[in-house]
Enzyme design. Structure first.
Site, PDB file in Angstrom:
ATOM      1  N   CYS A   1      42.434  37.176  36.717  1.00  0.00           N
ATOM      2  CA  CYS A   1      41.318  37.713  36.735  1.00  0.00           C
ATOM      3  C   CYS A   1      40.684  38.333  38.133  1.00  0.00           C
ATOM      4  CB  CYS A   1      40.431  36.962  36.101  1.00  0.00           C
ATOM      5  SG  CYS A   1      40.224  35.455  36.320  1.00  0.00           S
TER       6      CYS A   1
ATOM      7  N   HIS B   1      36.618  32.845  34.133  1.00  0.00           N
ATOM      8  CA  HIS B   1      37.197  34.005  34.369  1.00  0.00           C
ATOM      9  C   HIS B   1      36.267  34.882  35.117  1.00  0.00           C
ATOM     10  CE1 HIS B   1      39.386  37.334  32.656  1.00  0.00           C
ATOM     11  NE2 HIS B   1      38.539  37.698  32.059  1.00  0.00           N
TER      12      HIS B   1
ATOM     13  N   ASP C   1      36.561  44.664  31.622  1.00  0.00           N
ATOM     14  CA  ASP C   1      37.458  43.429  32.188  1.00  0.00           C
ATOM     15  C   ASP C   1      38.703  44.208  32.382  1.00  0.00           C
ATOM     16  OD1 ASP C   1      38.618  41.201  32.711  1.00  0.00           O
ATOM     17  OD2 ASP C   1      38.314  40.244  30.587  1.00  0.00           O
TER      18      ASP C   1
END
Lengths: 693, 306
Positions: A434, A478, A494
């Site tokens: 991430c 995250h 994202d």
């Protein structure tokens, strides 16, 4: 058994009491050693290695003494050890912090006291210190599992005390008997414990409990590609959430913790390195105008585990009403005190409400700022994109498509990057997790002239069917991006979802879990055995139990207590409760005192004897004590001599007592005598009050 | 009746000078139907006390001087063949008297000692298979020299237990000793008259039994005896017989004090005399250990708590 030491004048038949000198039998001694081992193992995690070594040494010494290899050390030796230990503690107190120093001191005293058991009082003190040590271990860990261990430890400690009393009854060799007795005692204390737990006022402490100087856990305020990997190895619990309405879809569970707007070419960090105090002061000066909320709120309770940080976790746009929590301009939440204990708070999140529809120039510039001469390739790519598309959203789509289509991969073990170069990631290695994707994406956006920032927090969570709650672990950490679009405000993008859609749809896949488990070296962690179905079920059950414990027992604070009592008994204030409790405690103490008194003077004594004994103890308080073999008349003469004020009345009291107690009298004869006796007793009491010591 | 007791005591005190407590204890012992052991150095007036008691109480009195070659027959008597009657005739020994003074009892061999001591308990003797009852009342006043003296056989504990009290006279005060030197004591022994008749003595003994002892007194006595039975007590434990003796002696003491009930101070007054020879054993008897053992016990309990 009642121990009366202060009243020497009346020496009640001491046949069955324990002598003041201490003679423990070996059963008690070994039980004591076991209880100490257990107590120390519970606090072990908080103690430094030299203290542990010292404790181990002292315990070995103690067992050698027990086995008859050594003699007990003289007090001088103990004194020197104590002084040396205290000096060592004073030196290391700087690094330990106040709380841990105190805990060390307690542990040190506990182990040294063992070598100095001379009197009965020493033994009681030792047991008390042990129990206190157990209680202080609760500061550091409040989970259900630890609490159960503590209860076991307390059981062993109480059974030591139990065996100590038993050994005077008969010669005891059996270990199970004191354990059983102690267990019974603890079971009997449960109702009282529950009542006190529910009713006892939870006043704020009169002094500040020193904070444990413990390492901060969880997300940090700076992040570079590769950083979160450390967190992903850990399967520690971060927080739990239970929704009361409008449970969002799994892929909406982006728990925001920190907004990172600063990029220095290597890492993302929070806007300036300001301390929490500064942030709070600034907030008071410039209150924020919040966007009017839209749509229905999603209400949920968060129970956060201690992180020793100030950041809280919430879905956007979060509204809280608790006084110690403030909302920051970047829509994150902050507590005024770091989370040192399990903390519970309720949040209402308006998921549809946009964040910052308008962006002032300063903010805009901050979210476009990029250091010169970093990642030139990405910058060039952004410029070509900007030339190609005028629509911001089209650029975003194009980048996401790029990530989706090119051979990017999601892995927990990415190849290392030189100088945290995003160019290297984006154009060469193309494998990461991430933070890599969020960083690169945000960089691209800023280079393309779209205000963007990195947000870190947690994504998703594990749903527990038994307790209807989500558990969020460290490996759920995250990072994602937020871009600002005109008319929409900050919009979450994202990029990880593009490369690994299942990560945001279902959370960790089993392949990822295996990767994660391989990174995790703790073989006892049940998290590592998720692939075994029954074990996973068992883990979830345990977790649900721990959740209830945290929610109802640990989370039972004074607000909840008042709510509960209000529901039961109508209007209740804290002070009313405190007053009632104080009265209750006072009456219990009074009752204990009275029964203790009447036990001292046996309850089956006739009135005249009670009176006489009371008179004796009153006289003893004034310094005139009856020697046991003294006759009543001799003592009356002595009183006459030393306390002439009460002499006459005491003599009469003594004479009537003698007649009533030793003569064979009929009821008719007794009646007038008793009346006289009472009168003399009253007179005596009145007179003795006027005498000063 | 009580005035008789005091007259008797006064008369004894004209012979034994300055020892009021001891003479009162001795009288209490006899009133409580107990045998008395007087232990002291030679020349302290042991025998004089015994004689004074016998004369004052109007009892028939015999004295046996115990020596190491004394035989049981010398005490209880023997059957001797009478040629003229062609039959054995019993010659009763000195034991057939109302008051026997066994002087220096610990100089006799154990065999002879036990012959006497058996008679003390059973109040009868057997000679040649015929049982003879001893006269009523029957008292033994024994004297003994301290054990460290040459030629003494210590009395076993079982036999010591038969004596209700053991007293020592101790040295007289300067005043009393002057009177003795002036010849005021011993010389008058022959002038003593019987103050009590036999019937009066028996009545008094009956009255001792009628003295009231409250329940708390019994508890007190038992409590004291229990202390001697504790594991960490260094002396011999007190038997129930000893407890009974304490109570009986205390009752007699109460009677002398002209009371109809027992007070804790009665117990305390007689306790040492009744228990000291039972608590201590063997060769530490002569030290003050026995004394201190009984006092130790007394110091541990307050009668007011019973």
């Amino acid at each position: 058994m009642i121990f009366n030491t202060h009243n020497k004048a009346i020496k009640v038949n001491e046949v069955k009491t324990i002598p003041p000198s201490l003679a423990l039998n070996s059963t008690t001694h070994w039980l004591l050693l076991v209880s100490q081992l257990i107590n120390f193992s519970l606090i072990m995690a908080q103690l430094t290695s030299w203290m542990l070594a010292l404790i181990a040494l002292c315990l070995l010494w103690q067992s050698a003494i027990l086995a008859g290899l050594f003699k007990r050390p003289v007090s001088g030796v103990l004194f020197i050890i104590a002084i040396l230990g205290c000096i060592a503690l004073a030196i290391s107190s700087q690094t330990l912090g106040l709380l841990l120093t105190m805990v060390h001191l307690l542990a040190f005293a506990y182990v040294l006291k063992t070598l100095e058991l001379k009197k009965r009082g020493d033994f009681y003190q030792l047991i008390l210190i042990g129990l206190f040590l157990n209680a202080s271990a609760m500061i550091f860990d409040q989970s259900l599992a630890f609490a159960s261990l503590l209860i076991f430890a307390i059981l062993v400690n109480v059974s030591v005390l139990f065996s100590f009393f038993l050994l005077h009854e008969n010669n005891l060799q059996d270990y199970s008997f004191p354990l059983k007795g102690a267990a019974k005692l603890l079971l009997q204390s449960i109702p009282l414990t529950i009542i006190l737990f529910i009713v006892f006022p939870r006043l704020a402490p009169f002094w500040q409990v020193p904070l444990a100087k413990s390492a901060k856990t969880g997300l940090s305020e700076q992040i570079a590609p590769g950083d979160i990997a450390q967190l992903i190895k850990s399967s520690d619990l971060v927080f739990r959430v239970s929704f009361s309405n409008n449970t969002p879809a799994f892929n909406q569970l982006y728990w925001r913790a920190l907004v990172l707007e600063n990029y220095d070419g290597k890492q993302w960090s929070r806007l300036s390195e300001r301390s929490v105090e500064d942030v709070l002061a600034n907030l008071e000066l410039n209150p924020i105008n919040y966007q009017a909320t839209q749509g229905e709120s999603t209400v949920y309770q968060v129970i956060a585990e201690p992180s020793y940080q100030h950041w809280l976790y919430a879905l956007p746009v979060a509204q809280v009403t608790q006084a110690q929590i403030v909302m920051l301009p970047d829509y994150t939440l902050l507590t005024k005190q770091p989370i040192t204990q399990t903390m519970s708070y309720t949040v209402g999140s308006y998921l549809q409400t946009p964040m910052d529809l308008s962006l002032n120039e300063g903010k805009k510039a901050r979210n476009l700022a990029l250091p010169e001469q970093v990642n030139p390739k990405l910058r060039a790519k952004a410029q070509t994109l900007r030339a190609q598309y005028h629509n911001d959203e089209a650029i975003i789509q194009q980048v996401l498509n790029d990530i989706r289509q090119k051979s990017f991969s999601y892995t927990l073990k990415p190849p290392p990057l030189i100088n945290n170069s995003l160019d290297q990631f984006y154009f060469e290695t193309r494998a990461g997790f991430c933070v890599h994707y969020a960083s690169s994406f945000t960089f691209l956006m800023r280079a393309a002239g779209i205000p963007a920032r990195v947000v870190t927090g947690y994504m998703g969570g594990e749903y527990n069917r038994n307790g209807n709650y989500y558990s969020i672990y460290q490996y759920d950490a995250h990072a994602w991006s937020e871009v600002w679009l005109a008319g929409k405000g900050w919009v979450r993008v994202d990029p990880t979802a593009a490369v690994s859609p299942e990560r945001v749809e279902q959370g960790f896949s089993s392949a990822l879990f295996q990767q994660q488990a391989a990174l995790n070296t703790d073989i006892f962690n049940l998290q590592n055995y998720r692939h075994i179905a029954w074990l996973n079920f068992f883990r979830q059950q345990l977790d649900a139990l721990d959740y209830q414990w945290t929610r109802w027992v640990i989370g039972y604070n004074n607000k909840r207590q008042l709510d509960l009592l209000n529901r039961w008994f109508g209007h209740f204030s804290l002070w009313k409760l405190a007053t009632i409790m104080a009265l209750a405690i006072a009456s219990i103490l009074l009752w204990l005192w009275l029964t203790n008194r009447s036990q001292k003077i046996k309850p089956n004594y006739p009135l005249w004897q009670k009176n006489y004994l009371t008179a004796l103890s009153l006289l003893a308080d004034k310094g005139v004590q009856k020697v046991p073999q003294q006759s009543f008349d001799e003592f009356a003469e002595q009183v006459m001599k030393y306390l002439p004020k009460v002499g006459v009345s005491f003599k009469k009291l003594s004479q009537t007592y003698k007649k009533l107690h030793y003569q064979a009298l009929s009821a008719e004869e007794k009646q007038p005598l008793l009346a006289k006796h009472r009168q003399y007793f009253k007179q005596f009491k009145r007179q003795i009050k006027t005498i000063k010591k | 009746m009580e005035s008789l007791i005091h007259a008797a005591l006064a008369q004894i005190n004209t012979v034994i000078l300055g020892k009021k407590t001891e003479t009162q204890l001795a009288l209490a012992c006899l009133l409580a139907k107990g045998h008395l052991l007087i232990e002291d150095l030679p020349g302290m007036g042991k025998t004089t006390l015994a004689q004074a008691l016998a004369k004052t109480l109007g009892l028939s009195f015999q004295r046996v001087q115990f020596t190491s070659d004394l035989l049981p027959a010398d005490v209880v008597g023997i059957s001797i063949y009478q040629p003229e009657e062609q039959a054995f005739k019993l010659h009763k020994g000195p034991i057939f008297s109302q008051l026997l003074l066994a002087d220096e009892i610990n100089r006799a061999s154990p065999k002879t000692q036990s012959a006497l001591l058996e008679a003390m308990e059973e109040k009868q003797v057997s000679i040649d298979g015929v049982t003879h009852h001893l006269p009523e009342p029957f008292f033994v006043i024994a004297t003994q020299n301290p054990l460290f003296h040459a030629g003494t056989y210590p009395l076993p504990e079982s036999q010591l237990d038969r004596f209700m009290m053991r007293i020592s006279l101790g040295f007289p005060s300067v005043e009393a000793e002057k009177q003795i030197l002036n010849g005021q004591g011993n010389g008058q022994l022959s002038n003593l008259k019987a103050v009590l008749t036999l019937a009066q003595l028996l009545t008094l003994q009956q009255q001792v039994n009628n003295i009231y002892a409250a329940d708390s007194i019994l508890s007190y006595v038992i409590g004291l005896c229990h202390l001697s039975r504790e594991a960490d007590f260094s002396g011999n434990p007190l038997s129930p017989r000893a407890a009974k003796a304490v109570l009986q002696a205390a009752k007699a003491w109460a009677l002398i004090a002209q009371r109809d009930h027992v007070l804790p101070e009665d117990i305390q007054a007689v306790f040492t005399a009744v228990t000291q020879h039972r608590l201590s054993s063997g060769f530490n008897e002569v030290s003050t250990q026995g004394q201190s053992l009984s006092e130790q016990i007394l110091m541990q309990l307050d009668a007011a708590t019973f």
